[in-house]
Write a protein that holds these residues in place. Structure first.
Motif, short mmCIF file in Angstrom:
data_model
loop_
_atom_site.label_atom_id
_atom_site.label_comp_id
_atom_site.label_asym_id
_atom_site.label_seq_id
_atom_site.Cartn_x
_atom_site.Cartn_y
_atom_site.Cartn_z
N ALA A 1 0.84 -1.21 0.00
CA ALA A 1 0.00 0.00 0.00
C ALA A 1 0.87 1.25 0.00
N SER A 2 1.96 1.20 0.74
CA SER A 2 2.89 2.33 0.77
C SER A 2 3.48 2.58 -0.61
N ASN B 1 -7.36 8.01 -1.03
CA ASN B 1 -7.39 8.68 0.25
C ASN B 1 -6.02 8.53 0.90
N PRO B 2 -5.19 9.57 0.87
CA PRO B 2 -3.84 9.45 1.41
C PRO B 2 -3.81 9.22 2.92
N PHE B 3 -4.79 9.74 3.63
CA PHE B 3 -4.82 9.54 5.08
C PHE B 3 -5.07 8.08 5.43
N ALA B 4 -5.98 7.44 4.69
CA ALA B 4 -6.25 6.02 4.93
C ALA B 4 -5.02 5.18 4.61
N ILE C 1 -1.86 6.19 4.70
CA ILE C 1 -0.84 6.46 5.71
C ILE C 1 -1.16 5.69 6.99
N LEU C 2 -2.43 5.73 7.42
CA LEU C 2 -2.82 4.98 8.61
C LEU C 2 -2.58 3.49 8.43
N THR C 3 -2.91 2.97 7.25
CA THR C 3 -2.69 1.55 6.98
C THR C 3 -1.21 1.21 7.04
N VAL C 4 -0.40 2.04 6.43
CA VAL C 4 1.04 1.78 6.38
C VAL C 4 1.65 1.82 7.78
N ILE C 5 1.15 2.71 8.62
CA ILE C 5 1.71 2.84 9.97
C ILE C 5 1.10 1.83 10.93
N LEU C 6 -0.23 1.71 10.93
CA LEU C 6 -0.90 0.91 11.94
C LEU C 6 -0.89 -0.59 11.67
N ALA C 7 -0.91 -1.00 10.41
CA ALA C 7 -0.97 -2.43 10.11
C ALA C 7 0.23 -3.20 10.67
#
Length: 139
Positions: A20-21, A37-40, A42-48
């Protein structure tokens, strides 16, 4: 086997987050860039990867409880095991081990602090929780 499956799932989640990143940075995957959606992402890349690691470590802590229970059944003396854990914890507090955190899974007691954040990312449950669990097994 359980740890191998947990590590595989954690690796797969991390791989998907990395994909995703890459899609976010390099525009792979087709479609119009305006509908992303860049926020989604970014959250996926960080939180997953963080979530995958937390799950893997939770399984490790559960296995520690299971190992304690098996040892208590094998020896027939959960109180002796609880006392041994308490002595190890006391010794660890008196003479702290300065080692690489990568070796934490090989240790018997958890040397990190007792707050919720460090316990979330620890490989072992707290010694007090293990002792409490062992004492519940007494007949």
């Amino acid at each position: 086997m359980t740890q191998a499956v947990a590590a595989t799932v954690a690796g797969a989640i991390s791989l998907l987050a990395q994909m995703a990143s890459n899609a976010m940075w390099f525009g792979v995957g087709g479609g119009d860039r305006s509908d992303r959606n860049p926020f989604a992402l970014i959250l996926t890349v960080i939180l997953a990867p963080i979530a995958a690691t937390a799950i893997q470590l939770a399984i490790s802590r559960t296995r520690e409880f299971s190992a304690d229970t098996s040892a208590a059944k094998l020896t027939g003396n959960p109180r002796a095991l609880a006392n041994a854990l308490q002595r190890l914890e006391t010794s660890a507090r008196q003479i702290p081990i300065q080692s690489n955190p990568a070796f934490a899974p090989l240790l018997i007691v958890n040397f990190s602090g007792g707050n919720w954040y460090t316990s979330l990312f620890s490989t072992h449950p707290s010694t007090q929780a293990r002792i409490k669990n062992l004492l519940k097994l007494e007949h």
